[in-house]
Design an enzyme around this catalytic site. Structure first.
Site, PDB file in Angstrom:
ATOM      1  N   ASP A 105       0.828  -1.201   0.000  1.00 32.16           N
ATOM      2  CA  ASP A 105       0.000   0.000   0.000  1.00 32.16           C
ATOM      3  C   ASP A 105       0.865   1.255   0.000  1.00 32.16           C
ATOM      4  OD1 ASP A 105      -2.575   1.530   0.504  1.00 32.16           O
ATOM      5  OD2 ASP A 105      -1.494   1.998   2.335  1.00 32.16           O
ATOM      6  N   GLU A 116      -2.132  -5.209  -3.509  1.00 28.85           N
ATOM      7  CA  GLU A 116      -1.147  -4.511  -2.684  1.00 28.85           C
ATOM      8  C   GLU A 116      -0.085  -5.470  -2.158  1.00 28.85           C
ATOM      9  OE1 GLU A 116      -3.857  -0.809  -1.061  1.00 28.85           O
ATOM     10  OE2 GLU A 116      -3.727  -2.638   0.157  1.00 28.85           O
TER      11      GLU A 116
END
Length: 243
Positions: A51, A123
């Site tokens: 992320d 992610e």
């Protein structure tokens, strides 16, 4: 489920290097599978890392490519592509749903198609590439997955928000403001919302999400695409009408 080595081959084609096999397996392991199989490592730490890598790469790209945009607009543009729905969409580029390891419960309830699970896997895979090959290959993967969405987001207009964009279209066409009708189902801790965007009494788009806001945004996007497509057809037909 497809073999993880196959995904590693695909990633090598995109970024030029292979991932650490054990790390890639972890990136594809959902916590539900971990809990049912002795607590083996799952992908949440890699998701956390990925992320951050994703955010840096996208923010850097937006900053460099849009020298005249103020901070607020850059933030909205980033939010338009770095969100669960957008990441779940790009997960299809890699067919991640075919590779993820799920517990029996998630498997039975369609977990391979859940936006939250797919977004987390994207992610986690970015984090895996970062640890395996470095920031350059990780950035290459982010660009491969998200550059098309970044280009598409330019169509959202000044607000970078589907509800506002739909309102702009209806205002320009003198159709009146859109209305939204929202229903929900499921227990309080796991509600699913369904929204309908209505213009002049016509349902022009529907959307679903874990929140009312997300469902309305999806409905607005569907309505925006329908009405802009209709407007384009009218424009295309005008020369023939004059003739």
């Amino acid at each position: 489920m497809r073999p993880v080595a196959e995904l590693n081959d695909r990633l090598q084609t995109i970024v030029g290097q292979r991932c650490d096999a054990a790390l890639l397996l972890r990136a594809l392991t959902h916590r539900s599978y971990s809990y049912e199989n002795g607590g083996q490592p799952h992908n949440e730490r890699l998701e956390f890392l990925g992320d951050s890598v994703l955010g840096v790469v996208v923010t850097d790209t937006l900053y460099r490519d849009n020298p005249d945009l103020p901070e607020g607009q850059l933030a909205k543009l980033r939010a338009a592509v770095v969100n669960s729905r957008a990441l779940a969409e790009v997960a299809q580029v890699l067919d991640l749903g075919d590779y993820v390891l799920l517990g029996k419960g998630e498997e039975a309830t369609g977990g391979r198609g859940k936006a939250s699970i797919l977004a987390d896997c994207v992610e986690a895979v970015i984090g895996c590439v970062y640890l395996s090959a470095g920031v350059g290959p990780a950035a290459d993967l982010v660009h491969h997955l998200l550059d098309p969405l970044l280009r598409r987001s330019a169509s959202l207009g000044a607000a970078l928000d589907w509800k506002t964009s739909l309102q702009e279209v209806t205002s320009a066409g003198e159709m009146g403001p859109p209305e939204y009708r929202v229903e929900h189902e499921g227990p309080d801790h796991d509600k699913t919302f369904t929204a309908r965007a209505i213009v002049n009494g016509e349902v022009v788009g529907t959307g679903t999400g874990r929140s009312k806001k997300r469902a309305e945004q999806e409905a607005a996007e569907a309505g925006w695409r329908l009405l802009t497509a209709r407007a384009a057809k009218v424009v295309d037909a005008e020369p023939a009408t004059r003739a």
